[in-house]
Design a protein around this motif. Structure first.
Motif, PDB file in Angstrom:
ATOM      1  N   MET A  39       0.818  -1.219   0.000  1.00 39.65           N
ATOM      2  CA  MET A  39       0.000   0.000   0.000  1.00 39.65           C
ATOM      3  C   MET A  39       0.849   1.265   0.000  1.00 39.65           C
ATOM      4  N   MET A  40       1.970   1.245   0.718  1.00 45.04           N
ATOM      5  CA  MET A  40       2.759   2.463   0.865  1.00 45.04           C
ATOM      6  C   MET A  40       3.262   2.989  -0.483  1.00 45.04           C
ATOM      7  N   GLU A  41       3.466   2.088  -1.446  1.00 37.99           N
ATOM      8  CA  GLU A  41       3.920   2.503  -2.779  1.00 37.99           C
ATOM      9  C   GLU A  41       2.910   3.413  -3.475  1.00 37.99           C
ATOM     10  N   HIS A  42       1.638   3.372  -3.045  1.00 37.57           N
ATOM     11  CA  HIS A  42       0.592   4.179  -3.668  1.00 37.57           C
ATOM     12  C   HIS A  42       0.342   5.499  -2.930  1.00 37.57           C
ATOM     13  N   VAL A  43       1.044   5.707  -1.828  1.00 38.45           N
ATOM     14  CA  VAL A  43       0.758   6.867  -0.970  1.00 38.45           C
ATOM     15  C   VAL A  43       1.301   8.163  -1.576  1.00 38.45           C
ATOM     16  N   GLY A  44       2.529   8.121  -2.100  1.00 36.97           N
ATOM     17  CA  GLY A  44       3.159   9.333  -2.617  1.00 36.97           C
ATOM     18  C   GLY A  44       3.987  10.017  -1.545  1.00 36.97           C
ATOM     19  N   VAL A  45       5.129  10.570  -1.956  1.00 34.29           N
ATOM     20  CA  VAL A  45       6.104  11.084  -0.998  1.00 34.29           C
ATOM     21  C   VAL A  45       5.549  12.202  -0.115  1.00 34.29           C
ATOM     22  N   THR A  46       4.599  12.971  -0.612  1.00 30.31           N
ATOM     23  CA  THR A  46       4.041  14.066   0.183  1.00 30.31           C
ATOM     24  C   THR A  46       3.037  13.575   1.213  1.00 30.31           C
ATOM     25  N   HIS A  47       2.690  12.281   1.177  1.00 27.63           N
ATOM     26  CA  HIS A  47       1.672  11.753   2.091  1.00 27.63           C
ATOM     27  C   HIS A  47       2.218  10.692   3.043  1.00 27.63           C
ATOM     28  N   PHE A  48       3.531  10.513   3.089  1.00 28.31           N
ATOM     29  CA  PHE A  48       4.088   9.512   3.993  1.00 28.31           C
ATOM     30  C   PHE A  48       3.708   9.783   5.444  1.00 28.31           C
ATOM     31  N   ASP A  49       3.780  11.043   5.844  1.00 32.97           N
ATOM     32  CA  ASP A  49       3.443  11.375   7.232  1.00 32.97           C
ATOM     33  C   ASP A  49       1.959  11.121   7.518  1.00 32.97           C
ATOM     34  N   VAL A  78       4.164  -3.164   8.154  1.00 33.03           N
ATOM     35  CA  VAL A  78       4.109  -2.522   6.844  1.00 33.03           C
ATOM     36  C   VAL A  78       5.068  -3.257   5.915  1.00 33.03           C
ATOM     37  N   HIS A  79       4.535  -3.722   4.795  1.00 27.46           N
ATOM     38  CA  HIS A  79       5.295  -4.454   3.774  1.00 27.46           C
ATOM     39  C   HIS A  79       5.174  -3.639   2.496  1.00 27.46           C
ATOM     40  N   ALA A  80       6.316  -3.208   1.944  1.00 26.55           N
ATOM     41  CA  ALA A  80       6.255  -2.338   0.762  1.00 26.55           C
ATOM     42  C   ALA A  80       7.511  -2.496  -0.075  1.00 26.55           C
ATOM     43  N   ILE A  81       7.411  -2.092  -1.324  1.00 24.01           N
ATOM     44  CA  ILE A  81       8.581  -2.025  -2.191  1.00 24.01           C
ATOM     45  C   ILE A  81       9.397  -0.793  -1.805  1.00 24.01           C
ATOM     46  N   GLY A  82      10.696  -0.978  -1.737  1.00 22.67           N
ATOM     47  CA  GLY A  82      11.596   0.140  -1.477  1.00 22.67           C
ATOM     48  C   GLY A  82      12.755   0.105  -2.445  1.00 22.67           C
ATOM     49  N   PRO A  95      -0.146   5.345 -11.703  1.00 20.77           N
ATOM     50  CA  PRO A  95      -0.142   6.805 -11.577  1.00 20.77           C
ATOM     51  C   PRO A  95      -0.206   7.196 -10.100  1.00 20.77           C
ATOM     52  N   GLY A  96       0.610   8.155  -9.725  1.00 21.55           N
ATOM     53  CA  GLY A  96       0.655   8.587  -8.333  1.00 21.55           C
ATOM     54  C   GLY A  96       1.527   7.717  -7.459  1.00 21.55           C
ATOM     55  N   GLY A  97       2.082   6.643  -8.011  1.00 21.60           N
ATOM     56  CA  GLY A  97       2.878   5.718  -7.216  1.00 21.60           C
ATOM     57  C   GLY A  97       4.330   6.125  -7.121  1.00 21.60           C
ATOM     58  N   TYR A  98       4.990   5.641  -6.069  1.00 21.11           N
ATOM     59  CA  TYR A  98       6.405   5.955  -5.870  1.00 21.11           C
ATOM     60  C   TYR A  98       7.007   4.914  -4.932  1.00 21.11           C
ATOM     61  N   VAL A  99       8.163   4.377  -5.318  1.00 22.10           N
ATOM     62  CA  VAL A  99       8.907   3.439  -4.481  1.00 22.10           C
ATOM     63  C   VAL A  99       9.891   4.239  -3.635  1.00 22.10           C
ATOM     64  N   PRO A 100       9.730   4.240  -2.314  1.00 23.18           N
ATOM     65  CA  PRO A 100      10.548   5.122  -1.477  1.00 23.18           C
ATOM     66  C   PRO A 100      11.935   4.558  -1.184  1.00 23.18           C
ATOM     67  N   ALA A 101      12.875   5.465  -0.997  1.00 18.28           N
ATOM     68  CA  ALA A 101      14.158   5.093  -0.408  1.00 18.28           C
ATOM     69  C   ALA A 101      13.946   4.858   1.084  1.00 18.28           C
ATOM     70  N   LEU A 102      14.744   3.987   1.670  1.00 19.20           N
ATOM     71  CA  LEU A 102      14.602   3.719   3.096  1.00 19.20           C
ATOM     72  C   LEU A 102      14.837   4.977   3.926  1.00 19.20           C
ATOM     73  N   SER A 103      15.688   5.869   3.435  1.00 18.56           N
ATOM     74  CA  SER A 103      15.914   7.130   4.156  1.00 18.56           C
ATOM     75  C   SER A 103      14.631   7.946   4.251  1.00 18.56           C
ATOM     76  N   GLU A 104      13.786   7.882   3.229  1.00 20.90           N
ATOM     77  CA  GLU A 104      12.512   8.605   3.266  1.00 20.90           C
ATOM     78  C   GLU A 104      11.529   7.937   4.223  1.00 20.90           C
ATOM     79  N   MET A 160      13.753  -3.561  -3.935  1.00 26.66           N
ATOM     80  CA  MET A 160      13.630  -4.674  -3.004  1.00 26.66           C
ATOM     81  C   MET A 160      12.312  -4.485  -2.260  1.00 26.66           C
ATOM     82  N   VAL A 161      12.043  -5.368  -1.306  1.00 26.94           N
ATOM     83  CA  VAL A 161      10.854  -5.242  -0.469  1.00 26.94           C
ATOM     84  C   VAL A 161      11.313  -5.198   0.982  1.00 26.94           C
ATOM     85  N   PHE A 162      10.681  -4.338   1.781  1.00 26.03           N
ATOM     86  CA  PHE A 162      10.996  -4.302   3.208  1.00 26.03           C
ATOM     87  C   PHE A 162       9.735  -4.564   4.018  1.00 26.03           C
ATOM     88  N   GLN A 163       9.935  -5.121   5.195  1.00 26.79           N
ATOM     89  CA  GLN A 163       8.859  -5.309   6.166  1.00 26.79           C
ATOM     90  C   GLN A 163       9.274  -4.650   7.476  1.00 26.79           C
TER      91      GLN A 163
END
Length: 417
Positions: free
Chosen positions: A248-258, A276-280, A298-307, A376-379
């Protein structure tokens, strides 16, 4: 071919790319060593210029529209493998560097996901007929990274192993209230209800997925234990003993992580915790590739672990545990692509030629992204207090063995490399 030749001569170092122009001229790039040999035919002259300025998007669209044709037994996978092993050469070209700089400047716009837009973006990918996904997913209908005992394990077994792995980490007990954010086709919710005795609230914004999930829950005999709701995660209220969010987190978008992690924290009952299980990506923050952004997510983003960690810090969540699945999604997508190609004629008949080619390109691209790229994927296990999650990891393995015995899973017969 002058402009495109300038790009391709710098790009193709491993393997070779033979281009047959509209006029029938054959131009070869690369040594032919240490990589695939690919032959393509251009069906119109404009394609040469378009590829120079935006090769990643143009190649996909040209294949989808029949403007780029493969010759000599080549195919999309070979072309994308050639790109995959030569990606540094493409990224170092001045025009491509400028293009990527523009994408980075626009990424907050590309990833804007207010509530109404988020529903529209999700619908564009997931609201295809369930019968389409049923053609190439396994019987669990899980559309996320599986968890393999060995690379060629049957996909359904690996998906059930993922369900067990998640359930064991969450230490779910009968009667617990569990919420799943982004419930997909309902496979995990059904497992948690049937095998763990949990009362599950499963939310999604895809009507197609929710309808199929309710049907599958009814067939599994657990419809009374699962409340499937069409609601955005930001509009959910209540308190839950456990929270799980897969893909799910891949669909959130960097401005909506918080927003996402604040919601996770707010939904947890005292003593509860979340998975939380997501692509990173193991690389620094970046952007979403133009083809994926326009046609697939559309609207998707794979985050860096730092983000990810910056957001958990801002939202005051303990990261109690983290696991990185480095090759499991590669094995998952490889299985999906093989199953997809085995039913390709049926996909074309059901969804049309252009759609089938689009998904062919997509599955090839993401498979190689998990093999040669930074994905990769992180949990994560997340909690409000430092000791809500057991302080030793032993419990996970004990509970996983117990669940395997309960659902009759066969022991692994091969070991991972």
């Amino acid at each position: 071919m002058r402009l495109l030749s300038h790009l391709l001569s710098r790009f193709v170092e491993k393997g070779s790319l033979t281009v047959i122009t509209v006029k029938g001229q054959r131009v070869v790039f690369g040594s032919g060593l240490d990589g695939p040999k690919v032959t393509v035919r251009f069906m119109d002259e404009k394609l040469e210029r378009d590829l120079f300025f935006n090769p990643e998007l143009t190649a996909a669209e040209a294949y989808m529209d029949g403007r780029l044709v493969f010759e000599d037994g080549s195919g999309v996978f070979d072309l994308l493998l050639l790109f995959s092993v030569n990606r540094k050469g493409l990224g170092s070209h001045p025009v491509q560097q400028a293009l990527r700089k523009t994408w980075r400047a626009l990424r907050r716009f590309h990833q804007a996901n207010p509530v109404a837009k988020a529903k529209e973006n999700v619908s564009s990918h997931y609201d295809h007929p369930a019968d389409f996904y049923r053609l190439w997913l396994d019987e669990t209908m899980a559309y996320s990274c599986a968890y393999f005992d060995f690379p060629d394990q049957p996909l359904a077994d690996a998906q059930r192993a993922k369900f067990r792995h998640v359930a064991a980490k969450l230490k779910i007990e009968p009667g617990m209230k569990v919420v799943e954010i982004g419930s997909g086709w309902g496979g995990l919710s059904i497992y948690l209800a049937k095998q763990c005795g949990a009362h599950v609230t499963a939310i999604n914004v895809s009507p197609e997925q929710l309808a199929e999930s309710r049907r599958l829950a009814e067939a599994a005999g657990v419809a009374d234990l699962i409340d499937f709701r069409e609601v955005d995660y930001r509009n959910l209220t209540g308190k839950y003993d456990r929270l799980v969010s897969i893909g799910m987190m891949e669909h959130v978008g960097v401005t909506h992580f918080d927003d996402y992690f604040t919601t996770v924290r707010a939904l947890l009952a005292p003593g509860g915790f979340a998975l939380v299980h997501a692509i990173g990506r193991m690389a620094p923050p970046g952007t979403t590739a133009p083809f994926i952004r326009k046609y697939i997510f559309p609207g998707g983003y794979v985050p860096a672990l730092s983000e990810v960690f910056a957001s958990t810090e801002r939202t005051h969540l303990w990261v109690a545990d983290m696991e990185v699945l480095r090759l499991h999604y590669y094995w998952t997508i490889r299985a999906w692509r093989h199953r997809f190609m085995a039913r390709y004629g049926e996909v074309e008949a059901m969804m049309g030629v252009r759609f089938a080619r689009m998904w062919d390109f997509y599955l090839c691209a993401v498979e190689l992204g998990f093999l040669h790229g930074s994905n990769m994927v992180f949990q994560l296990l997340l909690s409000e207090r430092r000791d809500d999650v057991p302080v030793r990891r032993d419990y996970m393995f004990q509970d996983e063995l117990m669940l395997a015995a309960r659902d009759g899973a066969a022991p692994a017969t091969e070991a991972l490399p």
